[in-house]
Design a protein around this motif. Structure first.
Motif, mmCIF file in Angstrom:
data_model
loop_
_atom_site.group_PDB
_atom_site.id
_atom_site.type_symbol
_atom_site.label_atom_id
_atom_site.label_comp_id
_atom_site.label_asym_id
_atom_site.label_seq_id
_atom_site.Cartn_x
_atom_site.Cartn_y
_atom_site.Cartn_z
ATOM 1 N N SER A 9 0.904 -1.206 0.104
ATOM 2 C CA SER A 9 -0.147 0.307 0.016
ATOM 3 C C SER A 9 0.945 1.314 0.076
ATOM 4 N N ARG A 10 2.075 1.168 0.643
ATOM 5 C CA ARG A 10 2.809 2.319 0.724
ATOM 6 C C ARG A 10 3.455 2.453 -0.535
ATOM 7 N N MET A 171 -6.486 13.626 -10.351
ATOM 8 C CA MET A 171 -6.414 12.242 -10.645
ATOM 9 C C MET A 171 -5.426 12.074 -9.302
ATOM 10 N N LEU A 172 -4.711 12.764 -9.117
ATOM 11 C CA LEU A 172 -3.634 12.338 -7.918
ATOM 12 C C LEU A 172 -4.423 12.418 -6.561
ATOM 13 N N VAL A 173 -5.299 13.581 -6.406
ATOM 14 C CA VAL A 173 -6.128 13.608 -5.173
ATOM 15 C C VAL A 173 -7.064 12.317 -5.147
ATOM 16 N N VAL A 178 -8.542 7.173 -2.476
ATOM 17 C CA VAL A 178 -8.787 5.487 -2.742
ATOM 18 C C VAL A 178 -7.852 4.659 -2.105
ATOM 19 N N LEU A 179 -6.364 4.962 -2.033
ATOM 20 C CA LEU A 179 -5.589 4.387 -1.219
ATOM 21 C C LEU A 179 -5.722 4.665 0.154
ATOM 22 N N GLN A 184 -7.254 2.124 5.214
ATOM 23 C CA GLN A 184 -8.048 2.150 6.523
ATOM 24 C C GLN A 184 -8.970 0.889 6.629
ATOM 25 N N ARG A 185 -9.499 0.354 5.521
ATOM 26 C CA ARG A 185 -10.421 -0.502 5.540
ATOM 27 C C ARG A 185 -9.551 -1.828 5.999
#
Length: 189
Positions: A9-10, A171-173, A178-179, A184-185
């Motif tokens: 994820s990172r 798109m970056l935001v 989303v990530l 968090q999920r």
């Protein structure tokens, strides 16, 4: 397994930030808004693109012209293609258009490069009345100098200049949100 998921994820977040950073290095788009509600009658909108102590040939392209324009523009060293006008800094470049004062005018501008030889170039927007006297000189200007961010100056009574967010910024935001939601999920499980 949790450490691997955190690492992945990172890594995805770092890639999204890297992709956005390269897109952010492109030349920004500026929206120039001119408010002539304090004046009335006929007038003129003048846009100049001038080099100062530079031999670098740069361009400025304006598009999306909006407002109460009359007649056809007088173009000096400006190329019109569709609804866009491209200025080159290798000579005096001017867009001169008759307008009806009392309303709002606007356009977007993007630049092709910055001077690399220590000089500068500047796009200026001026307002004139029917007699040819300046109402605002300049109403707005954007100056480009090597190694410096563009310098924006406006006559607050007549104009504003704001950067336009590019699709890559949005798109970056979105990718970042989303990530973050995905991370968090995963933590809540």
């Amino acid at each position: 397994m949790t450490n691997l998921n955190n690492l992945l994820s990172r890594a995805l977040l770092a890639l999204a930030l890297l992709a956005g950073a390269t897109a952010a290095q492109a030349n920004p788009i500026y929206h120039v808004a001119v408010d002539t509600s304090a004046a009335s009658g006929d007038g003129y909108l003048q846009i100049d693109f001038l080099p100062f102590l530079t031999s670098d040939v740069l361009t400025a392209t304006i598009s999306g012209l909006d407002g109460a324009f009359t007649g056809t523009p007088d173009l000096v060293n400006v190329v019109q293609s569709g609804g866009a006008y491209t200025f080159k800094s290798d000579a005096f470049s001017e867009f001169f258009q008759s307008i009806v004062l009392g309303g709002q005018f606007g356009f977007d501008v993007t630049f092709g490069g910055t001077p690399l030889d220590g000089g500068s170039t500047s796009l200026t927007v001026d307002l004139l009345n029917a007699a040819g006297d300046y109402l605002a000189y300049p109403a707005a200007s954007i100056s480009l100098v090597a190694g410096l961010p563009p310098a924006v100056a406006t006559d607050a009574a007549f104009a504003t200049v704001n950067p336009v967010p590019e699709p890559a910024d949005w798109m970056l935001v979105a990718a970042g949100l989303v990530l973050l939601a995905w991370t968090q999920r995963r933590r809540l499980r």
